[in-house]
Scaffold this motif. Structure first.
Motif, short mmCIF file in Angstrom:
data_model
loop_
_atom_site.label_atom_id
_atom_site.label_comp_id
_atom_site.label_asym_id
_atom_site.label_seq_id
_atom_site.Cartn_x
_atom_site.Cartn_y
_atom_site.Cartn_z
N ALA A 138 -97.98 -36.71 4.13
CA ALA A 138 -97.01 -35.61 4.19
C ALA A 138 -96.80 -35.15 5.63
N GLU A 139 -97.89 -35.12 6.38
CA GLU A 139 -97.77 -34.70 7.78
C GLU A 139 -96.87 -35.67 8.54
N LYS A 140 -97.08 -36.98 8.29
CA LYS A 140 -96.24 -37.98 8.96
C LYS A 140 -94.77 -37.84 8.56
N LEU A 141 -94.54 -37.43 7.31
CA LEU A 141 -93.17 -37.35 6.78
C LEU A 141 -92.50 -36.01 7.06
N GLY A 142 -93.30 -35.06 7.56
CA GLY A 142 -92.75 -33.72 7.75
C GLY A 142 -92.58 -32.96 6.45
N ILE A 143 -93.34 -33.35 5.43
CA ILE A 143 -93.30 -32.63 4.14
C ILE A 143 -94.39 -31.56 4.17
N ASP A 144 -94.03 -30.40 3.67
CA ASP A 144 -94.94 -29.27 3.66
C ASP A 144 -95.90 -29.38 2.46
N ILE A 145 -97.20 -29.58 2.73
CA ILE A 145 -98.20 -29.48 1.66
C ILE A 145 -99.16 -28.37 2.04
N ILE A 146 -99.22 -27.36 1.19
CA ILE A 146 -100.13 -26.25 1.46
C ILE A 146 -101.34 -26.39 0.56
N ALA A 147 -102.52 -26.51 1.15
CA ALA A 147 -103.74 -26.60 0.35
C ALA A 147 -104.39 -25.23 0.34
N SER A 148 -104.41 -24.61 -0.83
CA SER A 148 -104.89 -23.23 -0.89
C SER A 148 -106.34 -23.11 -1.37
N GLY A 149 -106.91 -24.21 -1.81
CA GLY A 149 -108.26 -24.14 -2.37
C GLY A 149 -109.34 -24.33 -1.31
N ARG A 150 -110.56 -24.46 -1.78
CA ARG A 150 -111.63 -24.83 -0.83
C ARG A 150 -112.45 -25.98 -1.39
N GLY A 151 -111.78 -26.86 -2.11
CA GLY A 151 -112.48 -28.01 -2.68
C GLY A 151 -113.13 -27.64 -3.99
N PHE A 152 -113.76 -28.61 -4.61
CA PHE A 152 -114.43 -28.36 -5.89
C PHE A 152 -115.76 -27.68 -5.63
N THR A 153 -115.77 -26.35 -5.74
CA THR A 153 -117.00 -25.62 -5.42
C THR A 153 -117.43 -24.79 -6.61
N TRP A 154 -117.03 -25.25 -7.79
CA TRP A 154 -117.23 -24.39 -8.94
C TRP A 154 -118.65 -24.37 -9.50
N THR A 155 -119.54 -25.05 -8.79
CA THR A 155 -120.94 -24.89 -9.18
C THR A 155 -121.47 -23.61 -8.55
N SER A 156 -120.73 -23.10 -7.58
CA SER A 156 -121.12 -21.86 -6.91
C SER A 156 -121.10 -20.71 -7.91
N LYS A 157 -121.99 -19.74 -7.70
CA LYS A 157 -122.02 -18.60 -8.62
C LYS A 157 -120.91 -17.60 -8.30
N ASP A 158 -120.54 -17.56 -7.03
CA ASP A 158 -119.52 -16.60 -6.63
C ASP A 158 -118.15 -17.27 -6.60
N LEU A 159 -117.38 -17.06 -7.64
CA LEU A 159 -116.05 -17.69 -7.72
C LEU A 159 -114.95 -16.77 -7.21
N SER A 160 -115.33 -15.56 -6.73
CA SER A 160 -114.28 -14.61 -6.36
C SER A 160 -113.40 -15.15 -5.23
N GLU A 161 -114.00 -15.92 -4.30
CA GLU A 161 -113.16 -16.46 -3.23
C GLU A 161 -112.18 -17.49 -3.80
N ASP A 162 -112.67 -18.33 -4.73
CA ASP A 162 -111.77 -19.32 -5.34
C ASP A 162 -110.63 -18.63 -6.07
N GLU A 163 -110.98 -17.54 -6.75
CA GLU A 163 -109.96 -16.81 -7.50
C GLU A 163 -108.91 -16.23 -6.56
N SER A 164 -109.35 -15.62 -5.47
CA SER A 164 -108.35 -15.00 -4.59
C SER A 164 -107.55 -16.05 -3.84
N ARG A 165 -108.18 -17.20 -3.56
CA ARG A 165 -107.42 -18.31 -2.96
C ARG A 165 -106.34 -18.82 -3.90
#
Lengths: 190, 190
Positions: free
Chosen positions: B70-97
Motif C-alpha cells: 500500500a505504501e508503494k501504491l500510495g494507498i492509505d492503510i491505517i493500522a489502529s490495533g497493537r497486534g494480537f495481544t489479547w492474552t493480556s489482562k488489560d484490554l482497555s488499550e485495545d478497546e480504545s484503539r
C-alpha cells in the motif's frame, strides 16, 4: 531456539522454522478465490518478491481491474483464455488456449525467476480434461523449492487438493445477484 | 436496454442496471478473508478508484506485506490495533484503539472521498462489544450511495450479515500449520 544452538540441538518437529514454497488452493462456489490470490500476490509484491499470474479463462482482450492494476505495478499477468465461451459447440480453441497457458505457466514455474505464481481459474481446464492433473502435480513436485503456487477455481481435482499444503473453500452465504437482483459492480467484482 | 429509452419504458426488475455500493463481508475460519479484501482493493485501484483500509487488529508498527504494498501504491492503510495481544489482562488499550479506529473509519466513510473502504478484522471489536453493531449499521445505511465497504474477520455479527449484500465464508479445508507443522511463510501468509 537460541541463535547459535549447539550441534547436538535438534528442535522438535513442530518447532522447525522450515521455509519452503507452498501450494495453495482457493476453491468453492463463493467469491474471493481469485481476489484472495491477487491479494496474496500484492502482499508478496509489497515485500519485493517476484510474482506473476497466468489466467486460464479470462481473455487477453478484456480489461479486468486486476489486469489494469498489474499493468500499473509492472506485474506480469498472462490471460490465455477467451472468456467464458463454453456455450459454444466448438471448444477446441479453448482447449488449445488452455494448453498453451499451461505451457507458459510451466516455463515460468521452472524458470526459477519467481517467488509466487498464481494459476487463476486453473481448475477448469483440469476438470475439462484439457490438462493432465498428473502432469500438473509432477511439475509442482519438481518446482523450485521456495516457489509458492496459488491455484484458483471451483471443483478442484481431489489429486491436487491432496498434494496441496493449504486449501481454502470460499462458500457463498449471501449474494447480491441471486438474492436482490443486483448486477456485478465494477471495481469490486471485476 | 436502448440508450435513450422512451419514458414509458420500465425495465423488468431483474434487468435493472442498478449501480450502487455493496456491503461485502468475508468471514469464516479459513484463510483469504483479508487477502481477498486487499485483492478487491487492488482491482478497484487498478480501475483508478479511490480506496483505503482501516485495520483493527494489526499494529501500525508491524510491517505486513499489504502495508508495504500500500505504501508503494500510495494507498492509505491505517493500522489502529497493537497486534494480537489479547492474552493480556488489560484490554482497555485495545478497546480504545478499536474505538479510535472506528472513529477514523467513520470519517472516511462519511467523507465521500472513497469508492472502496476495507475494514480489516473489524468483526473482532464488534464481537468483543467494543464497537456497537447498531452504530455500524446506521453508519453503513447513511453512507455515500456508491461506496463499497468490505468487512473482514471471523464470526461476523448476525446483524451485519443480515444487512450486507454479499457474504462469503472462507473455510479451512487443509492447513500447513496444523497438518504438517509448517510455519507461516513470509509474503504468502503475512
Amino acid at each position: 531456539m537460541p541463535k547459535n544452538p549447539p550441534e547436538s540441538f535438534t528442535p522438535p518437529p513442530n518447532l522447525t522454522r522450515e521455509r519452503r514454497g507452498l501450494t495453495v488452493i482457493n476453491t468453492g462456489n463463493g467469491k474471493g478465490k481469485s481476489t484472495a490470490a491477487f491479494g496474496t500476490m500484492l502482499r508478496a509484491w509489497g515485500r519485493g518478491m517476484n510474482v506473476c499470474a497466468v489466467q486460464f479463462i479470462k481473455s487477453e482482450k478484456s480489461m479486468y481491474g486486476e489486469q489494469m492494476a498489474a499493468e500499473k505495478l509492472g506485474i506480469d499477468i498472462i490471460a490465455s483464455g477467451r472468456g467464458f465461451t463454453w456455450t459454444s459447440k466448438d471448444l477446441s480453441e479453448d482447449e488449445s488456449r488452455a494448453q498453451h497457458g499451461w505451457a507458459l505457466a510451466k516455463e515460468k514455474i521452472e524458470s526459477g525467476e519467481y517467488d509466487v505464481i498464481v494459476l487463476d481459474e486453473f481448475t477448469y481446464p483440469i476438470t475439462y480434461g484439457w490438462i493432465d492433473v498428473e502432469d500438473v502435480i509432477e511439475c509442482l513436485k519438481n518446482r523450485p523449492e521456495m516457489l509458492h503456487v496459488i491455484v484458483t477455481g471451483r471443483d478442484a481435482d481431489t489429486k491436487i487438493v491432496e498434494y496441496a499444503d493449504l486449501v481454502t473453500e470460499m462458500n457463498e452465504i449471501k449474494h447480491p445477484y441471486r438474492d436482490q437482483g443486483i448486477p456485478a459492480q465494477k471495481g469490486v467484482e471485476f
